[in-house]
Design an enzyme around this catalytic site. Structure first.
Site: not given
Ligand code: GDP
Ligand code: IMO
Ligand code: MG
Length: 424
Positions: A13, A16, A40-41, A224
């Site tokens: 999270d 990416k 979840g991207h 991840q």
């Molecule tokens: P990922 O799994 O690495 O793609 O990240 P996620 O999408 O799960 O979580 C990142 C969250 O931060 C999302 O809600 C993005 O829209 C948000 N986000 C990404 N870059 C920034 C930033 O520079 N500032 C803020 N405030 N939010 C951001």
């Molecule tokens: P993105 O790609 C954050 C965490 C789960 C748990 C552990 C194992 O959005 O960054 P799993 O379901 O993979 O067996 O769970 O890994 N986890 C993540 N945490 N971002 C993710 O993906 C994750 N995918 C799995 O919360 O701790």
């Molecule tokens: Mg994510």
């Protein structure tokens, strides 16, 4: 650069999705190599927030080809829903998305086993996303997995499924004291995927190697993060794949000599979802404060993310095991209103200092972070578009991160939108 891998440098999270989407404007191919719908991207395009789970985040740029490699575990139900969702938004997926015939499938029994095992573990549970990831990879390595190619042959698929489900039912009933599954029904449901998935199935390894040979620009999207890596993460509180850069080679069938750049993504602080060690974690009140400021709720499960200070022991580990060439720091803006910001530069335990992230779980839980404190900047950074636009204290904070990481910062993100980005 021709082939770039994007990896999470923390516990997932890191943002990416935003960075992959941003860089996709200038690449030809975007490919995923591991994980599955546990990811979840989030990509924000104008007013809209789109969360991608299995389809690469480059899909929102109409000129890109998107690939899902052999190292990914695919839930065909989730994938078809995701494709349907994108097509409904007017995003063409057919003809642009290619799925490896060698990728393994997540079946209903994997999800059931994931949930059952977590319940069984009680307080020792991992806190998985419940998407069946672990059990699907177990079957892959146990050599009883179902692959995408198997979907294309109805008779063999049905035979395989009936045998596997019979043995899974024994595990469910005898070990977990749980209900048996209806093997016939599952087999009949899944044979239906042959027609729906057929046109997407390709030899992705051949496609991606051809693209590289033709001089196409390729972006490889990790899911991840380093600390969730099955080998280098906080085992057993990890995911069941190799998110680190090395995973990209085995997960796509692309040799290491083809990789030019490995870009690590890190938040300006740290978060993690699920259970497990987190040395720089805030107390609950401050965690809640940052969670509100940063909107830190899981993009896949909606769970509140645990929050903490930036941990350079973690980032140095990410630099090392991924061979990072550069780093992107995201969510700098979330720290805008803080008076003081800390960076963890090392760990202390029993009178000694640790330079590297320890492998022992009990040590990971005991270590005391060594902090240095930086003054906040108390000003919005969301409209900064160059490094010089940033307040002086934010600049020093970033420079210090760069110094401690030992690799250059190349991107600073100050908001979720595409234009809220500083390219250095
Ligand atoms: P990922 O799994 O690495 O793609 O990240 P996620 O999408 O799960 O979580 C990142 C969250 O931060 C999302 O809600 C993005 O829209 C948000 N986000 C990404 N870059 C920034 C930033 O520079 N500032 C803020 N405030 N939010 C951001
Ligand atoms: P993105 O790609 C954050 C965490 C789960 C748990 C552990 C194992 O959005 O960054 P799993 O379901 O993979 O067996 O769970 O890994 N986890 C993540 N945490 N971002 C993710 O993906 C994750 N995918 C799995 O919360 O701790
Ligand atoms: Mg994510």
């Amino acid at each position: 650069m021709a082939v770039t891998i994007i990896v999470g440098a923390q516990w997932g999270d890191e943002g990416k999705g935003k960075i992959v989407d941003l860089l996709s404007a200038e690449v030809d191919v975007v490919a995923r190599y591991q994980g599955g719908p546990n990811a979840g991207h989030t990509v924000v395009v104008e007013e809209e927030e789109i969360v991608l789970h299995q389809v690469p985040s480059g899909i929102l740029h109409p000129h890109t080809q998107c690939m899902i490699g052999n190292g990914v575990v695919i839930d065909p139900v989730v994938l078809m829903d995701e494709i349907g969702f994108l097509e409904k938004k007017g995003i063409t997926v057919q003809g642009r998305l290619f799925i490896s015939q060698r990728a393994h499938l997540i079946m209903p029994y994997h999800k059931l086993l994931d949930a059952t095992r977590e319940r069984h573990y009680g307080s020792r549970k991992i806190g998985t996303t419940g998407r069946g990831i672990g059990p699907a990879y177990v079957d892959k390595y146990d050599r009883c997995g179902i692959r995408i190619v198997d979907l294309l042959d109805r008779t063999t698929l049905k035979e395989k499924l009936l045998t596997i489900i019979e043995s899974k039912n024994k595990v469910l009933q005898r070990i977990y004291d749980s209900e048996a599954m209806d093997a016939e029904k599952i087999a009949n449901d899944y044979v239906e995927f042959d027609r729906r998935i057929d046109s997407y199935v390709k030899d992705v390894s051949v496609l991606i190697n051809r693209a590289v040979e033709a001089g196409k620009r390729v972006l490889i999207e990790g899911a991840q993060g380093t600390m969730l890596d099955i080998d280098f993460g906080t085992y057993p509180y990890v995911t069941s794949s190799n998110p680190i850069a090395g995973g990209a080679c085995s997960g796509l069938g692309l040799g290491p000599t083809k990789i030019n750049r490995v870009l690590g993504i890190a938040k300006a602080y740290t978060t993690r979802v699920g259970m497990g060690p987190f040395p720089t974690e805030f107390d609950e009140a401050f965690s809640e404060h940052i969670r509100k400021l940063g909107g830190e709720y899981g993009a896949t499960t909606g769970r509140p993310r645990r929050c903490g200070w930036l941990d350079m022991v973690v980032l140095r580990m990410a630099v090392m095991v991924n061979g990072l060439t550069d780093l992107a720091i995201t969510k700098l803006d979330v720290l805008d209103s803080l008076d003081e910001i800390k960076i963890c530069t090392g760990y202390r335990t029993g009178g000694r200092e640790l330079e590297h992230y320890p492998a022992e779980l009990d040590l990971q839980e005991q270590v005391q972070p060594i902090y240095e404190t930086h003054p906040g900047w108390n000003r919005s950074t969301q409209n900064a578009r160059t490094f010089a636009d940033l307040p002086a204290n934010a600049q020093s904070y970033l420079k210090r991160i760069e110094e401690l990481a030992g690799v250059p910062l190349s991107i600073i993100s100050v908001g979720s939108r595409r234009n809220q980005t500083i390219i250095l």
